[in-house]
Design a protein around this motif. Structure first.
Motif, short mmCIF file in Angstrom:
data_model
loop_
_atom_site.label_atom_id
_atom_site.label_comp_id
_atom_site.label_asym_id
_atom_site.label_seq_id
_atom_site.Cartn_x
_atom_site.Cartn_y
_atom_site.Cartn_z
N LEU A 604 59.80 45.04 -32.51
CA LEU A 604 60.46 44.99 -31.20
C LEU A 604 60.86 43.55 -30.86
CD1 LEU A 604 58.25 47.44 -29.10
CD2 LEU A 604 60.60 47.83 -29.87
N GLN A 605 59.98 42.60 -31.16
CA GLN A 605 60.30 41.20 -30.85
C GLN A 605 61.42 40.68 -31.73
OE1 GLN A 605 56.21 39.82 -31.28
NE2 GLN A 605 56.18 39.24 -29.12
N ILE A 624 62.45 35.72 -32.37
CA ILE A 624 62.37 36.25 -33.74
C ILE A 624 61.18 35.64 -34.46
CG2 ILE A 624 63.49 36.31 -36.00
CD1 ILE A 624 66.18 36.49 -34.51
N ARG A 625 61.02 34.33 -34.34
CA ARG A 625 59.90 33.67 -35.03
C ARG A 625 58.56 34.12 -34.45
NH1 ARG A 625 61.74 30.47 -38.71
NH2 ARG A 625 63.78 29.46 -38.52
N GLU A 626 58.53 34.38 -33.17
CA GLU A 626 57.31 34.92 -32.56
C GLU A 626 56.99 36.29 -33.15
OE1 GLU A 626 56.11 36.47 -28.13
OE2 GLU A 626 57.15 34.53 -28.27
N GLY A 627 58.01 37.12 -33.33
CA GLY A 627 57.80 38.42 -33.96
C GLY A 627 57.33 38.30 -35.39
N LEU A 628 57.88 37.34 -36.13
CA LEU A 628 57.46 37.14 -37.52
C LEU A 628 56.00 36.68 -37.59
CD1 LEU A 628 60.63 35.40 -39.00
CD2 LEU A 628 59.78 37.69 -39.53
N ALA A 629 55.61 35.81 -36.67
CA ALA A 629 54.21 35.37 -36.65
C ALA A 629 53.28 36.55 -36.37
CB ALA A 629 54.02 34.28 -35.59
N GLY A 630 53.70 37.43 -35.45
CA GLY A 630 52.89 38.61 -35.16
C GLY A 630 52.82 39.56 -36.34
#
Length: 823
Positions: A604-605, A624-630
């Motif tokens: 979703l992020q 996007i990078r926050e989603g990748l970290a998650g």
């Protein structure tokens, strides 16, 4: 009057003595601080005498009037006379076994000695008027570790908790922060390492012995400490305490009444009183932070002791009642997980996870198949929501092993059932048990298939899948219950992927016909997501998404709304409305966070970040990078977010001309290739190769891009038939990628023929997908169109695009194959 309460070994005596020492040093009580130790006494009548002795009043128990010697003076009156005008502090230590006598004496003294203060220690309150009860809580972690460090160094010079901080923290935690237990454990560090000690705490009562010889015998071993409390209980209190050992992670009063009452020694109406008594005696802890539904639990040390006592008593019925209670809790809670009570019901299952696990272990071990089936059916949705897929698979495997394959050649055919198995009260008729068994076996298939398409070739699953599909005919009411609807995924294993959409349409019709509202909403949102990926499917996706959302809103199903919002956001994004996509993705994320569904967030992020790029490129990249970290934290079930996120970032960097950054994103994908391939053989490899092809070409390495493009299309064209529905869609999506690589090569080589092919493929994609695409896709399309118009002219470009739009699917794939076979 202050009473320090707490379990044995919690440090009540030491705390009271230290408080008295400090008070005496400060001069707060000019007539002294006096400690009276009651632990050695057995006779309640001896309490006043112990106080007299401590106060030094034994010598004046007789007095003379004139020449006549009077009889013995009442010791209580003598204490009152002595303390009447004195400003003193009495430390009355270890009152629990003489609680009535101590309470009577203190009540009298407080009434007649206005300047007297009493500080008592007891495992339960004295219950006198004006008493202030101060529970002595277990030591907090840092303090407990400091005590272990001090006592450990005394036992073994040079010892430090930093030598093995994890083991030392585990010792303190498992010993409940009880000072006496920690001191006994520290003594064992003379011969054991912290890890050896921590690993042996399941046998703590045999291990933690050998306390100080100057202590009372009941304080020299951990068992003696708890034995002391046990001996003070009456028969009914002992029965309740040992039966409470079947609980794990706490319990409520209502369930304790179901588990602890046997109708003989302990009646249901008595459990509340007995539980309160155990709380007063510091053997049970009451958590009143939620007054509407308080929970109770035991310290681990007490729990282990009670478990031993339960085994000695030979009462397997307690575990059976525990299993029944939690089976019913799960059975009744499950339907409420899909409506307005979703959040509180998820909270109930969250709090009761350990008890439900204990119930499942008992059901499997004792062969209670119906109970085990009910627990698995009732918990599966929760496990998926919380991303406990590994646990779900383990329980499903164990429960399936309890009975033969219900889809085997000699298994009975389904009997029409109007309701879900969980809607049927126990005991279950055989037809209900058989249906529950069939549904759990569907979960068995899905649990192995979900997130791991490598099982497509598993002979066992491939052989069972057609039988699952055949078992649920359209006229059976249960064909449209949630678990049987998951048979959709058996289409892949049965080699009938092309039938999945037809089966999905049939499921929607059946849910309407049999009035399955929740299942209808789930099926509609699934069809909306799949329609987003189909040629000309966006209008169907809109209709299905709107209807699913209306149902979920009416029901108050937050999970369903989040899933449907994600489908609607995808539809908006593919339609070119990134602003609407942003709104819907944010709403979906908010609901997923509210529910506590971590596995849903990364994709979703990433999708939100992609939609944001058109409005705020920097913010979009950050999200996007926050989603990748998650995704990296969450695990394998977010592989799709990793692939998609790195692809979008690679494209973004290439668009900016940041070649090194774009290639770095591709390198991350290449490094993850083996893991991603395990999740979806062929699909991931083909997808990443094609995406990399365009990035490489845009970054200037056109020949490498052409090579990767050929590799990707070849892989996708070779994907097994069972996954062909995915391969066809992804191949269609790759048309603009191939067109982009051809356009770049045509520009470099001034090759008008390649430019014409790129224009034809652009037309084939635009006509078939019928969508505007995401912001990055629109940027790439505009750039490619401008370059091709510059080479071919507007008139020829438009003619070739129209020609591509008229190609059939077979003609399009034939053209791709010819391109891949050529130079």
């Amino acid at each position: 009057m202050v009473t320090l309460t707490g379990p044995g070994g919690s440090g009540k005596t030491r705390l009271s003595v230290e408080a008295g020492r400090l008070a005496q040093h400060a001069g707060s009580w000019p007539d002294g601080v006096w400690q009276i130790e009651l632990a050695p006494l057995e006779d309640p009548a001896a309490v006043p005498g112990a106080v007299l002795t401590a106060l030094g009043l034994r010598a004046v128990l007789h007095h003379s009037v004139g020449s006549v010697t009077e009889g013995p003076v009442d010791p209580v009156r003598r204490i009152v006379e002595h303390c009447a005008r004195a400003k003193m502090l009495l430390l009355l230590d270890n009152c629990e076994h003489l609680i009535q006598s101590a309470a009577e004496l203190v009540d009298l003294l407080l009434a007649e000695c206005p300047q007297l203060t009493v500080l008592a220690t007891s495992r339960e309150p004295l219950g006198v008027p004006g008493e202030a009860v101060l529970p002595v809580e277990p030591l907090p972690d840092p303090t407990a570790r400091r005590l272990l460090a001090e006592r450990g160094a005394a036992a073994r010079p040079g010892f430090s908790t930093e030598q093995d901080p994890d083991a030392c923290a585990e010792i303190c935690r498992r010993l409940d922060g009880l000072p006496l237990a920690i001191e006994l454990a520290a003594a064992r560090l003379r011969s054991l390492t912290p890890r050896q000690l921590a690993d042996r705490l399941d046998g703590r009562f045999a291990l933690l012995t050998g306390g100080s010889r100057v202590l009372l015998p009941r304080q020299q071993t951990l068992r003696a400490v708890v034995d002391w409390s046990w001996e003070l209980l009456d028969e009914r209190e002992r029965a309740v305490l040992r039966r409470l050992a079947v609980f794990a992670g706490g319990w409520t009063l209502e369930i304790a009444e179901q588990v602890c009452a046997d109708g003989e020694l302990v009646r249901t109406a008595e459990v509340a009183e007995l539980l309160a008594s155990l709380v007063d005696k510091s053997l049970v802890v009451a958590g009143l932070d939620q007054p509407e539904q308080p929970r109770y639990w035991m310290l681990e040390t007490i729990h282990e002791y009670a478990t031993e006592r339960l085994a000695e008593a030979g009462e397997p019925q307690a575990a059976d009642r525990h299993l029944t209670a939690y089976r019913e809790l799960v059975r009744i809670t499950e339907p409420r997980l899909h409506g307005h009570q979703q959040l509180p019901m998820v909270g109930v299952l969250e709090r009761e996870q350990q008890n439900i696990r204990a119930a499942l272990r008992h059901a499997v071990a004792s062969g209670a198949e119906a109970e085990a089936l009910a627990l698995v059916l009732g918990m599966t949705w929760f496990w998926v929501l919380r991303d406990f897929r590994g646990e779900a698979r383990s329980w499903v495997d164990q429960v399936c092993a309890m009975a033969p394959d219900p889809y085997g050649p000699h298994a009975p055919a389904p009997v029409p059932l109007a309701e879900e198995p969980l809607a049927h009260p126990f005991p279950w008729p055989e037809a209900v048990r058989q249906e529950a068994r069939r549904q759990v076996w569907i979960y068995h298939l899905v649990a192995r298939f979900e997130g791991d398409m490598a099982v497509i070739g598993d002979p066992e699953l491939v052989e069972r899948a057609p039988r699952i599909l055949a078992a649920y005919s359209p006229e059976l009411p249960q064909s449209y219950n949630f678990a049987p609807l998951l048979r959709l995924f058996a289409c892949f294993l049965a080699g009938q992927a092309e039938q999945m959409l037809a089966l999905l349409d049939q499921a929607v019709d059946g849910c309407r016909r049999f009035g399955r509202e929740y299942e209808l909403a789930w099926t509609l949102q699934l069809r909306a997501k799949m329609s987003n990926d189909q040629v000309g499917g966006l209008e169907q996706a809109r209709r299905d998404g709107d209807e699913a959302m209306a149902i979920y809103r009416r029901r108050g199903d937050s999970w369903g709304m989040s899933e449907t919002l994600a489908a609607q956001a995808e539809t908006s994004g593919f339609s070119g409305d990134s602003a609407e996509a942003v709104v819907r993705y944010r709403q979906a994320i908010e609901l997923a966070l509210e529910l506590g569904a971590p596995q849903e967030l990364p994709m979703l992020q990433v999708r939100l970040g992609e939609a944001l790029l058109e409005q705020d490129e920097a913010e979009g990249e950050r999200v996007i990078r926050e989603g990748l970290a998650g995704a990296a934290r969450t695990g394998r079930y977010t592989d799709g977010a990793l692939v998609y996120g790195h692809m979008v970032l690679a494209g973004l960097h290439a668009h900016r001309g940041e070649t090194a950054a774009a290639l770095a994103e591709l390198a991350v994908l290449d490094a993850s290739h083996q893991v991603l391939e395990a999740a979806a053989p062929g699909l991931m490899g083909g997808l990443t190769a094609c995406a990399a092809a365009l990035i490489l070409a845009r970054c200037g390495d056109i020949d490498a891009g052409v090579a990767r493009m050929r590799e990707g299309v070849r892989i996708l064209r070779a994907v097994p038939h069972a996954a062909s529905v995915f391969a066809q869609h992804i191949t269609l999506q790759m048309l603009p990628v191939v067109a982009g690589v051809l356009e770049l090569r045509a520009g470099r080589d001034d090759d008008r023929e390649l430019a014409r092919l790129a224009a034809v493929l652009s037309g084939a994609h635009g006509d078939r997908m019928g969508l505007q695409g995401t912001y990055m896709e629109r940027l790439e399309r505009s750039r490619r169109e401008a370059a091709l118009v510059a080479m071919l002219g507007r008139e020829e470009f438009d003619r070739l695009v129209e020609q591509g739009g008229g190609l059939s699917w077979d003609e399009t794939t034939a053209l791709l194959d010819a391109l891949m076979a050529g130079d």
